[in-house]
Scaffold this motif. Structure first.
Motif, PDB file in Angstrom:
ATOM      1  N   VAL A  63       0.860  -1.178   0.000  1.00 47.54           N
ATOM      2  CA  VAL A  63       0.000   0.000   0.000  1.00 47.54           C
ATOM      3  C   VAL A  63       0.893   1.224   0.000  1.00 47.54           C
ATOM      4  CG1 VAL A  63      -0.160  -0.003   2.534  1.00 47.54           C
ATOM      5  CG2 VAL A  63      -1.930   1.162   1.189  1.00 47.54           C
ATOM      6  N   GLU A  64       0.512   2.239  -0.781  1.00 46.04           N
ATOM      7  CA  GLU A  64       1.282   3.480  -0.822  1.00 46.04           C
ATOM      8  C   GLU A  64       0.848   4.399   0.313  1.00 46.04           C
ATOM      9  OE1 GLU A  64       3.749   3.936  -2.856  1.00 46.04           O
ATOM     10  OE2 GLU A  64       3.390   2.046  -3.942  1.00 46.04           O
ATOM     11  N   GLN A  65       1.767   5.239   0.748  1.00 44.25           N
ATOM     12  CA  GLN A  65       1.501   6.087   1.913  1.00 44.25           C
ATOM     13  C   GLN A  65       0.322   7.025   1.715  1.00 44.25           C
ATOM     14  OE1 GLN A  65       5.205   8.053   2.985  1.00 44.25           O
ATOM     15  NE2 GLN A  65       5.377   6.759   4.789  1.00 44.25           N
ATOM     16  N   ASN A  66       0.131   7.492   0.478  1.00 44.05           N
ATOM     17  CA  ASN A  66      -0.891   8.519   0.264  1.00 44.05           C
ATOM     18  C   ASN A  66      -2.199   7.973  -0.287  1.00 44.05           C
ATOM     19  OD1 ASN A  66       0.080   7.838  -2.262  1.00 44.05           O
ATOM     20  ND2 ASN A  66      -0.052   9.926  -3.060  1.00 44.05           N
ATOM     21  N   GLU A  67      -2.351   6.663  -0.343  1.00 47.76           N
ATOM     22  CA  GLU A  67      -3.570   6.107  -0.941  1.00 47.76           C
ATOM     23  C   GLU A  67      -4.828   6.517  -0.180  1.00 47.76           C
ATOM     24  OE1 GLU A  67      -3.709   2.221  -2.908  1.00 47.76           O
ATOM     25  OE2 GLU A  67      -1.674   1.887  -2.169  1.00 47.76           O
ATOM     26  N   GLN A  68      -4.748   6.550   1.141  1.00 49.01           N
ATOM     27  CA  GLN A  68      -5.925   6.913   1.926  1.00 49.01           C
ATOM     28  C   GLN A  68      -6.320   8.379   1.705  1.00 49.01           C
ATOM     29  OE1 GLN A  68      -3.043   5.670   3.876  1.00 49.01           O
ATOM     30  NE2 GLN A  68      -3.628   3.712   2.982  1.00 49.01           N
ATOM     31  N   GLU A  69      -5.309   9.247   1.588  1.00 53.00           N
ATOM     32  CA  GLU A  69      -5.599  10.657   1.326  1.00 53.00           C
ATOM     33  C   GLU A  69      -6.196  10.837  -0.064  1.00 53.00           C
ATOM     34  OE1 GLU A  69      -6.278  14.556   1.628  1.00 53.00           O
ATOM     35  OE2 GLU A  69      -5.738  13.183   3.265  1.00 53.00           O
ATOM     36  N   LEU A  70      -5.680  10.095  -1.045  1.00 52.43           N
ATOM     37  CA  LEU A  70      -6.235  10.169  -2.397  1.00 52.43           C
ATOM     38  C   LEU A  70      -7.689   9.705  -2.413  1.00 52.43           C
ATOM     39  CD1 LEU A  70      -3.237   8.845  -4.524  1.00 52.43           C
ATOM     40  CD2 LEU A  70      -4.121  11.186  -4.463  1.00 52.43           C
ATOM     41  N   LEU A  71      -7.986   8.623  -1.680  1.00 55.48           N
ATOM     42  CA  LEU A  71      -9.364   8.148  -1.599  1.00 55.48           C
ATOM     43  C   LEU A  71     -10.251   9.205  -0.955  1.00 55.48           C
ATOM     44  CD1 LEU A  71     -11.549   6.001  -1.861  1.00 55.48           C
ATOM     45  CD2 LEU A  71     -10.729   4.993   0.284  1.00 55.48           C
ATOM     46  N   ASN A  72      -9.767   9.803   0.104  1.00 55.74           N
ATOM     47  CA  ASN A  72     -10.526  10.857   0.779  1.00 55.74           C
ATOM     48  C   ASN A  72     -10.863  11.984  -0.194  1.00 55.74           C
ATOM     49  OD1 ASN A  72     -11.052  13.215   2.601  1.00 55.74           O
ATOM     50  ND2 ASN A  72     -10.647  11.681   4.160  1.00 55.74           N
ATOM     51  N   GLN A  73      -9.878  12.401  -0.986  1.00 56.78           N
ATOM     52  CA  GLN A  73     -10.104  13.489  -1.930  1.00 56.78           C
ATOM     53  C   GLN A  73     -11.086  13.083  -3.022  1.00 56.78           C
ATOM     54  OE1 GLN A  73      -9.067  16.653  -1.615  1.00 56.78           O
ATOM     55  NE2 GLN A  73      -8.246  15.978   0.375  1.00 56.78           N
ATOM     56  N   GLN A  74     -10.982  11.853  -3.514  1.00 56.04           N
ATOM     57  CA  GLN A  74     -11.912  11.382  -4.537  1.00 56.04           C
ATOM     58  C   GLN A  74     -13.345  11.421  -4.032  1.00 56.04           C
ATOM     59  OE1 GLN A  74     -10.583   7.507  -5.810  1.00 56.04           O
ATOM     60  NE2 GLN A  74      -8.655   8.275  -6.667  1.00 56.04           N
ATOM     61  N   ILE A  75     -13.530  11.024  -2.782  1.00 52.87           N
ATOM     62  CA  ILE A  75     -14.883  11.017  -2.212  1.00 52.87           C
ATOM     63  C   ILE A  75     -15.397  12.436  -2.017  1.00 52.87           C
ATOM     64  CG2 ILE A  75     -16.232  10.371  -0.175  1.00 52.87           C
ATOM     65  CD1 ILE A  75     -14.280   7.960   0.099  1.00 52.87           C
ATOM     66  N   LEU A  76     -14.551  13.314  -1.512  1.00 59.87           N
ATOM     67  CA  LEU A  76     -14.955  14.709  -1.320  1.00 59.87           C
ATOM     68  C   LEU A  76     -15.371  15.351  -2.636  1.00 59.87           C
ATOM     69  CD1 LEU A  76     -12.270  15.917   1.247  1.00 59.87           C
ATOM     70  CD2 LEU A  76     -14.714  15.587   1.689  1.00 59.87           C
ATOM     71  N   HIS A  77     -14.696  14.989  -3.733  1.00 55.45           N
ATOM     72  CA  HIS A  77     -15.031  15.548  -5.039  1.00 55.45           C
ATOM     73  C   HIS A  77     -16.398  15.093  -5.529  1.00 55.45           C
ATOM     74  CE1 HIS A  77     -10.507  16.320  -6.001  1.00 55.45           C
ATOM     75  NE2 HIS A  77     -11.054  17.300  -5.317  1.00 55.45           N
TER      76      HIS A  77
END
Length: 261
Positions: free
Chosen positions: A52-66
């Motif tokens: 798992v990459e370190q920023n995957e959770q943040e990327l998912l969070n941003q995708q959902i917010l969008h």
């Protein structure tokens, strides 16, 4: 036009990886209007070759917010009863009282009757049985809505065939099927439904080419299951159209032939 899950709040556990089923569930529920709180545990995912990459959770969070809904997340050790209690408090404080709980997180390592140990059994039990049960209990106890409660468990078809090289995983996830129909009867008066979904072999990045070919040979629909397949079914179970469905274990595997033929 109001979306089917607009105004609902969903907790989804085990959404560490963008290619995973947990992430797909989060995005599908969000696309239907639900606010999302997802959990992850990177220490577990880092044990595997796909990682798992370190920023995957943040990327998912941003995708959902969008998608125009609210989203928060936290790294939560679901083997800790204290952490489970804190999780429900975080959700209530940050988003409100949840309507939907998707128990997607699991613990899985290979073992068999020759090498099973107390340590591996305990590690599987703590997440797959105790964590799932305690989180469901906390969700039920804090449920404040007049209707629309949903608990959806993710399983792997343990009742359909032996999994002798995944002994601890098989027996602990098998217990979740029993939890599903037992809990469904216990919480029906609270207008909470409880169901389980077995998505079958799903391509989340863990399959090698040889395994993919073996699965394709047993897949009458001519393809391997994708995370979105499971997510769409879970979204249906989370909505009002599934209010009459409870205590069910749904094997959604695209006709996968487990024993060849």
């Amino acid at each position: 036009m109001q979306k089917p899950l607009q105004g609902r709040i969903a907790i989804v556990t085990g959404a560490s990886r963008l290619k995973g089923i947990g992430a797909a569930i989060c995005k599908e529920l969000a696309s239907q209007g639900a606010d999302i709180f997802f959990t992850y545990w990177t220490k577990y995912d880092q044990q595997f070759s796909w990682g798992v990459e370190q920023n995957e959770q943040e990327l998912l969070n941003q995708q959902i917010l969008h998608m125009g809904v609210r989203c928060n997340s936290a790294e939560v050790d679901l083997s800790s009863p204290t952490e489970i209690t804190k999780l429900l408090k975080m959700v209530r404080d940050q988003l409100g009282d949840p309507h939907i709980l998707v128990n997607n997180a699991c613990y899985s390592t290979d073992d068999n009757i020759e090498n099973v140990s107390p340590a591996t059994l305990d590690a599987h039990y703590e997440i797959n049985v105790r964590g799932t049960t305690l989180l469901s209990s906390e969700f039920v106890k804090s449920f404040t809505h007049e209707s629309g409660g949903r608990i959806i468990n993710i399983i792997s078809g343990q009742s359909l065939q032996p999994m002798f090289n995944e002994l601890s995983y098989a027996i602990t996830k098998g217990a979740v099927e029993t939890l599903t129909y037992t809990l469904a009867a216990a919480v029906a008066d609270k207008r909470i439904t409880v169901n389980a979904v077995n998505p079958g072999p799903t391509d989340t990045g863990w399959m090698n080419d040889k395994l993919k070919q073996e699965i394709l040979a047993r897949s009458p629909l001519g393809r391997i299951g994708q995370p979105a397949d499971a997510a769409r079914l879970i979204s249906f179970l989370a909505g009002d159209e599934a209010e009459w469905v409870t205590g069910q274990v749904i094997h959604s595997e695209g006709g996968f032939r487990r024993f060849g033929g």
